[in-house]
Design a protein around this motif. Sequence first.
Motif, PDB file in Angstrom:
ATOM      1  N   ARG A 110       0.829  -1.203   0.000  1.00 56.69           N
ATOM      2  CA  ARG A 110       0.000   0.000   0.000  1.00 56.69           C
ATOM      3  C   ARG A 110       0.867   1.259   0.000  1.00 56.69           C
ATOM      4  NH1 ARG A 110      -1.085   3.114   3.972  1.00 56.69           N
ATOM      5  NH2 ARG A 110      -0.414   1.561   5.497  1.00 56.69           N
ATOM      6  N   GLU A 114       1.555   4.126  -3.390  1.00 62.39           N
ATOM      7  CA  GLU A 114       1.283   5.562  -3.377  1.00 62.39           C
ATOM      8  C   GLU A 114       2.396   6.358  -4.055  1.00 62.39           C
ATOM      9  OE1 GLU A 114       0.707   6.567   0.673  1.00 62.39           O
ATOM     10  OE2 GLU A 114      -1.240   5.586   0.848  1.00 62.39           O
ATOM     11  N   GLN A 115       3.558   5.722  -4.225  1.00 56.64           N
ATOM     12  CA  GLN A 115       4.711   6.452  -4.755  1.00 56.64           C
ATOM     13  C   GLN A 115       5.265   5.866  -6.042  1.00 56.64           C
ATOM     14  OE1 GLN A 115       7.492   7.394  -1.341  1.00 56.64           O
ATOM     15  NE2 GLN A 115       6.129   5.953  -0.309  1.00 56.64           N
ATOM     16  N   VAL A 140      -5.010   5.634  -6.227  1.00 53.91           N
ATOM     17  CA  VAL A 140      -3.977   6.051  -5.295  1.00 53.91           C
ATOM     18  C   VAL A 140      -4.314   7.441  -4.780  1.00 53.91           C
ATOM     19  CG1 VAL A 140      -1.524   6.528  -5.044  1.00 53.91           C
ATOM     20  CG2 VAL A 140      -2.280   4.654  -6.504  1.00 53.91           C
ATOM     21  N   ALA A 141      -4.185   7.646  -3.480  1.00 55.86           N
ATOM     22  CA  ALA A 141      -4.563   8.917  -2.873  1.00 55.86           C
ATOM     23  C   ALA A 141      -3.410   9.916  -2.906  1.00 55.86           C
ATOM     24  CB  ALA A 141      -4.995   8.694  -1.427  1.00 55.86           C
ATOM     25  N   PHE A 142      -3.693  11.149  -3.313  1.00 54.43           N
ATOM     26  CA  PHE A 142      -2.731  12.230  -3.277  1.00 54.43           C
ATOM     27  C   PHE A 142      -3.430  13.453  -2.692  1.00 54.43           C
ATOM     28  CE2 PHE A 142      -0.710   9.722  -6.636  1.00 54.43           C
ATOM     29  CZ  PHE A 142       0.613   9.769  -6.224  1.00 54.43           C
ATOM     30  N   GLU A 146      -8.534  11.365  -4.328  1.00 55.15           N
ATOM     31  CA  GLU A 146      -8.150  10.253  -5.177  1.00 55.15           C
ATOM     32  C   GLU A 146      -8.045  10.692  -6.631  1.00 55.15           C
ATOM     33  OE1 GLU A 146     -10.910   7.112  -4.589  1.00 55.15           O
ATOM     34  OE2 GLU A 146      -9.884   6.366  -2.816  1.00 55.15           O
ATOM     35  N   SER A 151      -1.629   0.990  -9.712  1.00 59.12           N
ATOM     36  CA  SER A 151      -0.281   0.437  -9.711  1.00 59.12           C
ATOM     37  C   SER A 151      -0.343  -1.037 -10.080  1.00 59.12           C
ATOM     38  CB  SER A 151       0.365   0.607  -8.330  1.00 59.12           C
ATOM     39  OG  SER A 151       0.556   1.974  -8.043  1.00 59.12           O
TER      40      SER A 151
END
Length: 342
Positions: A110, A114-115, A140-142, A146, A151
Amino acid sequence: MAVTLADVAAVCRLSMSTVSRALSHPERVNARTRSRVERIARELGYVRHEVTRSQVSRRTAIIGLIVPDIANPFFSVMTKAVQDRAWKKGYSVMLADTDERAADEPDRARVLAEQADGLILASPRADDGRLREIARSSPVAFANREIARSSPVVFANREVDGAAGVVIDEYAGMNEAVQYLVSLGHRSICYLSGPGRSWSDQRRREAIGAACRAHGAELTELGPFEPQIQAGMRAADVIRFRGATAAIAYDDMIALGLVARLAERRVKVGREISVIGIDCGPLSEAAHPMLTTVHLPGAELGALAVDLLLDRLDPAAAGREPPRVRLESRLVIRGSTGLRVP
């Protein structure tokens, strides 16, 4: 309108990953390219911001890699191959080590998702249900919201239904190992099993058991053992007590511990007892005698995992059946095996 990384890349006539490296990791780009990118970025008024950059480009030029234990030579070799292939393709690698804890794999995945643009999970220990959850595409949350970026996941040395992966077919290598021991006169073979949660260990047990039945050898299983030298040292006295004349270990680390302990007991490995490891890592040639082992192509495994992942990142791959690739294993004969002495 804010100037984006894509705008800078277009003016520079370079890929976004190269421009990203020039601005984020200048030491990884030659001085001439770095100076040019920095100059054009200033002239255009580009302001570097990690979250904005990811939101706009939806690519970070990073691959996430999760391994059970980086100290294990097999995963060291594989990790080096992943980094080398990724670098040549314009990607960096972010590494996470779970220390053989299956429960940590979902959290590591997880965080890396995200990266990173995609993930490679090497020999994961979690059950199939958890791995299928990891393999599902999810937003993916930024910045607390969202965006529609997923990914992709590739599994290395683990088969997961509906997911892309590259695995090593170990049946051929295990059969060669048993057949060779039987040809040397060994009829009592011991298998030192690996971690109980290991998918590879299950396959090796099945292959060795089938080979022993086919070639008329008696199989004794001991374990489970962690893939460490100390585990092999603990197993040495038990093997002698059981009367086995040959042993196959889950990996080279256990086999090397076994050889070391038997040497302490003044047992002549290769003459009084034969020992075979699995991996053919760099340490297998440092033992005395040198270790007979089943070669697993760890470097090729890592490089192919990167290729599969980059293929999955291609928009044209959407809707395609996730690819599966199989690599071969083979026996490498050295001095730790020999004729059975009555």
